[in-house]
Scaffold this motif. Structure first.
Motif, PDB file in Angstrom:
ATOM      1  N   HIS A  66      52.737  44.970  60.840  1.00 31.66           N
ATOM      2  CA  HIS A  66      51.272  44.928  60.644  1.00 31.66           C
ATOM      3  C   HIS A  66      51.123  43.628  59.743  1.00 31.66           C
ATOM      4  O   HIS A  66      51.225  43.955  58.494  1.00 31.66           O
ATOM      5  CB  HIS A  66      50.977  46.297  59.869  1.00 31.66           C
ATOM      6  CG  HIS A  66      51.085  47.465  60.967  1.00 31.66           C
ATOM      7  ND1 HIS A  66      50.245  47.554  61.901  1.00 31.66           N
ATOM      8  CD2 HIS A  66      51.906  48.354  60.948  1.00 31.66           C
ATOM      9  CE1 HIS A  66      50.451  48.702  62.459  1.00 31.66           C
ATOM     10  NE2 HIS A  66      51.518  49.186  62.099  1.00 31.66           N
ATOM     11  N   ILE A  67      50.974  42.367  60.049  1.00 35.75           N
ATOM     12  CA  ILE A  67      50.848  41.242  59.581  1.00 35.75           C
ATOM     13  C   ILE A  67      49.552  41.257  58.389  1.00 35.75           C
ATOM     14  O   ILE A  67      49.574  40.509  57.652  1.00 35.75           O
ATOM     15  CB  ILE A  67      50.728  40.123  60.403  1.00 35.75           C
ATOM     16  CG1 ILE A  67      49.774  40.128  61.412  1.00 35.75           C
ATOM     17  CG2 ILE A  67      51.969  39.925  61.142  1.00 35.75           C
ATOM     18  CD1 ILE A  67      49.752  38.716  62.280  1.00 35.75           C
ATOM     19  N   MET A  68      48.676  42.256  58.554  1.00 40.45           N
ATOM     20  CA  MET A  68      47.576  42.224  57.671  1.00 40.45           C
ATOM     21  C   MET A  68      47.704  42.926  56.356  1.00 40.45           C
ATOM     22  O   MET A  68      47.014  42.547  55.388  1.00 40.45           O
ATOM     23  CB  MET A  68      46.336  42.810  58.295  1.00 40.45           C
ATOM     24  CG  MET A  68      46.546  44.374  58.540  1.00 40.45           C
ATOM     25  SD  MET A  68      45.007  45.399  58.981  1.00 40.45           S
ATOM     26  CE  MET A  68      44.430  45.449  57.446  1.00 40.45           C
ATOM     27  N   MET A  69      49.248  43.661  56.119  1.00 40.74           N
ATOM     28  CA  MET A  69      49.100  44.397  55.246  1.00 40.74           C
ATOM     29  C   MET A  69      49.980  43.857  54.006  1.00 40.74           C
ATOM     30  O   MET A  69      50.989  42.937  54.419  1.00 40.74           O
ATOM     31  CB  MET A  69      49.914  45.688  55.562  1.00 40.74           C
ATOM     32  CG  MET A  69      49.033  46.513  56.466  1.00 40.74           C
ATOM     33  SD  MET A  69      49.888  48.143  56.809  1.00 40.74           S
ATOM     34  CE  MET A  69      48.904  49.007  58.068  1.00 40.74           C
ATOM     35  N   ASN A  70      49.761  44.269  52.826  1.00 33.58           N
ATOM     36  CA  ASN A  70      50.665  43.741  51.651  1.00 33.58           C
ATOM     37  C   ASN A  70      51.203  44.925  51.395  1.00 33.58           C
ATOM     38  O   ASN A  70      50.613  45.733  50.627  1.00 33.58           O
ATOM     39  CB  ASN A  70      49.712  43.295  50.660  1.00 33.58           C
ATOM     40  CG  ASN A  70      50.378  42.639  49.503  1.00 33.58           C
ATOM     41  OD1 ASN A  70      51.485  43.056  48.923  1.00 33.58           O
ATOM     42  ND2 ASN A  70      49.929  41.524  49.009  1.00 33.58           N
ATOM     43  N   PRO A  71      52.766  44.830  51.411  1.00 37.55           N
ATOM     44  CA  PRO A  71      53.463  45.816  51.260  1.00 37.55           C
ATOM     45  C   PRO A  71      53.617  46.318  49.681  1.00 37.55           C
ATOM     46  O   PRO A  71      54.206  47.499  49.301  1.00 37.55           O
ATOM     47  CB  PRO A  71      54.937  45.578  51.818  1.00 37.55           C
ATOM     48  CG  PRO A  71      54.796  44.192  51.614  1.00 37.55           C
ATOM     49  CD  PRO A  71      53.511  43.743  52.011  1.00 37.55           C
ATOM     50  N   THR A  85      43.104  37.450  56.892  1.00 37.98           N
ATOM     51  CA  THR A  85      43.774  36.375  57.605  1.00 37.98           C
ATOM     52  C   THR A  85      44.764  35.886  56.727  1.00 37.98           C
ATOM     53  O   THR A  85      45.844  35.221  56.971  1.00 37.98           O
ATOM     54  CB  THR A  85      42.938  35.403  58.227  1.00 37.98           C
ATOM     55  OG1 THR A  85      41.634  36.268  59.041  1.00 37.98           O
ATOM     56  CG2 THR A  85      43.258  34.055  58.582  1.00 37.98           C
ATOM     57  N   PHE A  86      44.269  35.576  55.440  1.00 33.36           N
ATOM     58  CA  PHE A  86      45.302  35.019  54.326  1.00 33.36           C
ATOM     59  C   PHE A  86      46.553  35.798  54.181  1.00 33.36           C
ATOM     60  O   PHE A  86      47.863  35.164  54.316  1.00 33.36           O
ATOM     61  CB  PHE A  86      44.365  35.088  52.779  1.00 33.36           C
ATOM     62  CG  PHE A  86      45.190  34.450  51.912  1.00 33.36           C
ATOM     63  CD1 PHE A  86      45.495  33.043  51.721  1.00 33.36           C
ATOM     64  CD2 PHE A  86      45.629  35.405  50.913  1.00 33.36           C
ATOM     65  CE1 PHE A  86      46.051  32.609  50.870  1.00 33.36           C
ATOM     66  CE2 PHE A  86      46.397  35.020  49.711  1.00 33.36           C
ATOM     67  CZ  PHE A  86      46.665  33.581  49.694  1.00 33.36           C
ATOM     68  N   THR A  87      46.450  37.123  54.196  1.00 26.09           N
ATOM     69  CA  THR A  87      47.747  37.949  54.047  1.00 26.09           C
ATOM     70  C   THR A  87      48.533  37.725  55.196  1.00 26.09           C
ATOM     71  O   THR A  87      49.823  37.643  55.297  1.00 26.09           O
ATOM     72  CB  THR A  87      47.425  39.443  53.822  1.00 26.09           C
ATOM     73  OG1 THR A  87      46.728  39.658  52.697  1.00 26.09           O
ATOM     74  CG2 THR A  87      48.617  40.212  53.736  1.00 26.09           C
ATOM     75  N   ALA A  88      47.885  37.623  56.474  1.00 31.31           N
ATOM     76  CA  ALA A  88      48.566  37.475  57.715  1.00 31.31           C
ATOM     77  C   ALA A  88      49.426  35.982  57.610  1.00 31.31           C
ATOM     78  O   ALA A  88      50.838  36.254  58.205  1.00 31.31           O
ATOM     79  CB  ALA A  88      47.928  37.643  58.841  1.00 31.31           C
ATOM     80  N   LEU A  89      48.798  35.339  57.324  1.00 34.75           N
ATOM     81  CA  LEU A  89      49.559  33.899  57.148  1.00 34.75           C
ATOM     82  C   LEU A  89      50.691  33.832  56.428  1.00 34.75           C
ATOM     83  O   LEU A  89      51.689  33.291  56.696  1.00 34.75           O
ATOM     84  CB  LEU A  89      48.514  32.745  57.132  1.00 34.75           C
ATOM     85  CG  LEU A  89      47.494  32.650  58.213  1.00 34.75           C
ATOM     86  CD1 LEU A  89      46.282  31.524  57.497  1.00 34.75           C
ATOM     87  CD2 LEU A  89      48.071  31.934  59.310  1.00 34.75           C
ATOM     88  N   LYS A  90      50.531  34.291  55.112  1.00 36.45           N
ATOM     89  CA  LYS A  90      51.561  34.491  54.113  1.00 36.45           C
ATOM     90  C   LYS A  90      52.770  35.248  54.851  1.00 36.45           C
ATOM     91  O   LYS A  90      54.182  34.719  54.860  1.00 36.45           O
ATOM     92  CB  LYS A  90      51.235  35.253  52.914  1.00 36.45           C
ATOM     93  CG  LYS A  90      50.301  34.253  52.199  1.00 36.45           C
ATOM     94  CD  LYS A  90      49.889  34.935  50.632  1.00 36.45           C
ATOM     95  CE  LYS A  90      50.858  35.175  49.881  1.00 36.45           C
ATOM     96  NZ  LYS A  90      50.666  35.842  48.811  1.00 36.45           N
ATOM     97  N   ASN A  91      52.262  36.469  55.437  1.00 31.88           N
ATOM     98  CA  ASN A  91      53.270  37.388  56.115  1.00 31.88           C
ATOM     99  C   ASN A  91      54.312  36.652  57.156  1.00 31.88           C
ATOM    100  O   ASN A  91      55.629  36.773  57.461  1.00 31.88           O
ATOM    101  CB  ASN A  91      52.950  38.716  56.524  1.00 31.88           C
ATOM    102  CG  ASN A  91      52.345  39.468  55.357  1.00 31.88           C
ATOM    103  OD1 ASN A  91      53.007  39.296  54.114  1.00 31.88           O
ATOM    104  ND2 ASN A  91      51.721  40.311  55.479  1.00 31.88           N
ATOM    105  N   LEU A  92      53.428  36.044  58.023  1.00 29.72           N
ATOM    106  CA  LEU A  92      54.132  35.213  59.131  1.00 29.72           C
ATOM    107  C   LEU A  92      55.228  34.115  58.481  1.00 29.72           C
ATOM    108  O   LEU A  92      56.292  33.941  58.963  1.00 29.72           O
ATOM    109  CB  LEU A  92      53.154  34.376  59.886  1.00 29.72           C
ATOM    110  CG  LEU A  92      52.312  35.083  61.024  1.00 29.72           C
ATOM    111  CD1 LEU A  92      51.046  34.664  61.205  1.00 29.72           C
ATOM    112  CD2 LEU A  92      53.176  35.987  61.950  1.00 29.72           C
TER     113      LEU A  92
END
Length: 399
Positions: A66-71, A85-92
């Motif tokens: 779930h690339i949108m989530m901050n664990p 979107t910002f979180t997803a790019l960091k997670n990718l």
């Protein structure tokens, strides 16, 4: 046409469970695919990289993120599309650094995973590739009806309470560009209003999702933890059961018969009691502690039966970091999987996602997504957890 030779390494290609000595391959720099592969004497080429007798294996394919989530913050409500979107790019970026070169995202607010995947297909965004699911299918009040936008509207789950509503929602995600449909068949750990074994979507609603998705070259993944919801999903003919916490022996037989994959996501249960005490809502801790022993036992039964397991982590759930995919390999071995079964899970992810013609193993004609390790992953899957491993995406060193 330029090419690069990678030479002097020990190869685990993902097909055969063994290390092959003195390996080399040539990558076509334009396509990022392996043009030649061999052993012993390598070609004499101007562009050559000596991998210094280290271990090379395929990049990991994680079939549940779930690339949108901050664990760490675990913030889910009142997120804007910009934050998602910002979180997803960091997670990718974190996924790629950890060795994950392809993911199937299993639910993303605002369909951001679809939008980022489209940018990748247009050549505007590189890095870990995404098979998107868009917004998942949830009943009103179910597991998936918990993320609100700034205007109070549900921005994560498509709320469906009939077969007609399911059909329309699947068609909506198809229109936007989803390649997989996620259905929430049962309750879950992170939703406050239900229990893990609550049955949510009906067998008929899930079957409608399967009918629509399969007629449009999409797969269906079912979040299913309780036994009755798992059974509904199996009977409906989904492609994968996610979590499978209370899967029965009878449904294990049906999963084997139908060729359904199981994505255990053991790490998602492991991290909550391990790191969440005093940091997470009590209902999450209570749910996790109550089911984890049975969950691990049931996945052990799947392993013993020979169920096709995929590598999936549910990354983004509490303290379940995007850097930790390789930990799932180790956890699989703790419930009875051999090293071979654990490493095969990544290959199975590629097969489930329908990308195994180009990803998942290292062969001529396939994409050169690979990891360079200090230690032998065949001997010990914990070798893949190496923090400073080298990661190559389409033949180009990313880390």
């Amino acid at each position: 046409m330029t090419q690069t030779l990678y030479k002097n390494f020990k190869l685990f290609d993902g097909n055969e469970f063994k290390i092959q000595e003195d390996a080399w391959f040539v990558v076509d720099n334009e396509s990022g695919k392996i043009a030649k592969l061999g052993f012993k004497e390598s070609p004499d080429m101007e562009n050559a990289v000596d991998l210094k007798n280290k271990y090379v294996m395929p990049g990991l394919v994680n079939a549940h993120t779930h690339i949108m989530m901050n664990p760490q913050t675990n913030k889910l409500n009142y997120l804007s599309e910009a934050e998602v979107t910002f979180t997803a790019l960091k997670n990718l970026k974190e996924l790629l650094k950890s060795g994950v070169t392809y993911v199937r995202d299993c639910g993303c607010a605002f369909d951001v995973d679809i939008k980022l995947s489209r940018l990748q297909n247009e050549g505007q965004l590189d890095g870990t590739e995404i098979m998107p699911s868009g917004r998942p299918m949830s009943m009103t009040g179910g597991h998936g009806d918990f993320t609100e936008g700034l205007d109070g509207e549900t921005t994560w789950g498509n709320l469906v309470d009939s077969q007609d509503e399911m059909r329309k929602a699947v068609r909506r995600e198809f229109k936007l560009g989803a390649k997989n449909i996620k259905v929430m068949a049962t309750g879950g750990v992170m939703s406050a209003t239900d229990q893990i074994d609550d049955t949510e979507l009906t067998e008929e609603e899930i079957a409608t999702a399967v009918e629509e998705a399969h007629s449009k070259h999409m797969t269906v993944a079912a979040h299913a933890e309780g036994a009755n919801g798992i059974h509904n999903a199996v009977v409906a003919g989904v492609d994968s059961i996610e979590h499978a916490s209370y899967i029965t022996d009878e449904d294990i037989e049906q999963v084997l018969k139908k060729g359904i994959y199981v994505s255990p996501t053991l790490i998602a249960a492991y991290t909550i009691p391990e790191y969440g005490e005093g940091k997470l809502p009590q209902y999450m801790l209570d749910k996790a502690n109550a089911f984890i022993k049975d969950f691990y036992e049931r996945i052990g039964a799947c392993v013993k039966a020979g169920v096709k397991l995929t590598l999936g982590t549910d990354a983004g759930t509490p303290f379940n970091g995007f850097k930790d995919t390789a930990k799932e390999l180790e956890l699989l071995t703790t419930v009875g999987a051999t090293n071979e079964q654990a490493l095969s899970a990544s290959v199975n992810s590629a097969k489930l996602m329908g990308i195994d013609d180009e990803y998942g193993t290292l062969e001529v004609g396939k994409v050169a997504d690979f990891l360079v390790l200090d230690n032998d992953p065949v001997a010990d899957v914990k070798a893949v957890q190496q923090v400073d491993k080298e990661v190559y995406k389409k033949g180009v060193k990313a880390f």
